[in-house]
Design a protein around this motif. Structure first.
Motif, PDB file in Angstrom:
ATOM      1  N   HIS A 287      -3.508  44.762  45.978  1.00 12.86           N
ATOM      2  CA  HIS A 287      -3.123  43.395  46.345  1.00 12.86           C
ATOM      3  C   HIS A 287      -1.834  43.049  45.597  1.00 12.86           C
ATOM      4  CE1 HIS A 287      -7.023  42.545  48.293  1.00 12.86           C
ATOM      5  NE2 HIS A 287      -7.538  43.295  47.320  1.00 12.86           N
TER       6      HIS A 287
ATOM      7  N   GLU B  86      -8.529  40.872  44.290  1.00 11.21           N
ATOM      8  CA  GLU B  86      -7.877  39.586  44.533  1.00 11.21           C
ATOM      9  C   GLU B  86      -7.833  38.777  43.239  1.00 11.21           C
ATOM     10  OE1 GLU B  86      -9.582  37.400  47.699  1.00 11.21           O
ATOM     11  OE2 GLU B  86      -9.179  38.929  49.222  1.00 11.21           O
TER      12      GLU B  86
ATOM     13  N   PRO C 110       0.265  35.383  47.539  1.00 12.01           N
ATOM     14  CA  PRO C 110       0.014  36.769  47.961  1.00 12.01           C
ATOM     15  C   PRO C 110       1.159  37.299  48.810  1.00 12.01           C
ATOM     16  CG  PRO C 110      -1.324  35.247  49.245  1.00 12.01           C
ATOM     17  CD  PRO C 110      -0.656  34.420  48.178  1.00 12.01           C
TER      18      PRO C 110
END
Length: 273
Positions: A97, A51, A69
């Motif tokens: 991610h 992340e 995101p």
């Protein structure tokens, strides 16, 4: 008819100059508006094995605006039911991610390359997609269009000013007897050449008004408004009130400067004679 022809000889070159200036102003506004649209819709996609935080991007990129995101659940949802739950959980754990980075301004190609390199240097970032080819085509098109209009405007303005100077010289010699008499009587230069300045200012107002009305007419044409909307540009590129003032000041400056050039040239020739 002769008087009309005399005025048209100065109004037409002024119209060419002011039309070029109006075109440049419109192109610059279109470019600014289009860049704003691109800035709001353009994003850089990155994939990372961990992340990411907004602050670590902001420290490296001054144009950074936001980090959003991208949900990978939509990809997993498409294959759900086709694989076992165990394999599905493993897939979720192995997926990187994905993030969308928005910038505060539309970068040029060199700056975009720098931003891409900076993002790639961040630890655990696997891939950066900046869509540089599409970006480059759009940005180059904007620059070429703006440069072409400006170059055309400069060349047209130079030719038009030369024509204006020639016409003012004709005016001067048409009224040379009157000017000579006033000179013998000791009248100051601004007074004996006042007619030339008045004619120049009158034609400047007419030319600025014609170009402004033409711009106003175009601004209400539905085909042009719809075309601008299709490329994401609003109707604010047309500013008739502001443009009229700018065009009038430009016309007055060029016309009066041309008069000064003619007066100075004739005065120099008399001095050397």
């Amino acid at each position: 008819m002769k008087s009309l022809k005399r005025h048209l000889s100065l109004i037409v070159p002024l119209l060419a100059i002011l039309f070029s200036l109006q075109a440049v102003l419109s192109i610059v506004r279109i470019q600014d508006s289009y860049e704003a649209t691109l800035r709001n819709s353009y994003s850089i996609i990155i994939a990372a094995s961990r992340e990411l935080r907004s602050d670590e991007i902001a420290l490296r990129i001054s144009e950074f605006q936001s980090l959003e995101p991208i949900d990978a659940e939509s990809v997993i949802g498409k294959i759900q039911g086709e694989v076992s739950e165990e394999n599905l959980e493993r897939l979720k754990g192995s997926l990187p991610h994905y993030y969308s980075i928005m910038l505060s301004q539309f970068p040029n190609q060199a700056r975009l390359a720098q931003i891409t390199d900076v993002l790639k240097d961040i630890k655990d970032v696997k891939r950066v997609e900046s869509f540089s080819k599409a970006h480059d085509r759009i940005y180059r098109l904007l620059l070429i269009l703006k440069g072409t209009i400006m170059l055309f405007g400069i060349i047209l303005s130079i030719v038009s000013v030369l024509l204006m100077i020639k016409q003012i010289e004709i005016w001067y010699f048409e009224h040379s007897e009157r000017i000579e008499i006033m000179m013998l009587l000791g009248a100051p230069s601004w007074f004996r050449n006042g007619l030339l300045f008045r004619l120049a200012m009158m034609d400047s107002v007419v030319a600025a008004l014609v170009v402004s009305l033409g711009s106003l007419y175009l601004s209400v044409q539905s085909f042009l408004v719809s075309l601008l909307q299709e490329i994401g540009v609003d109707n604010s590129i047309f500013m008739p009130e502001f443009d009229f003032v700018a065009l009038l000041l430009c016309a007055l400056f060029i016309a009066n400067l041309s008069v000064f050039v003619v007066i100075a040239r004739i005065a120099k020739e008399r001095k050397n004679a």
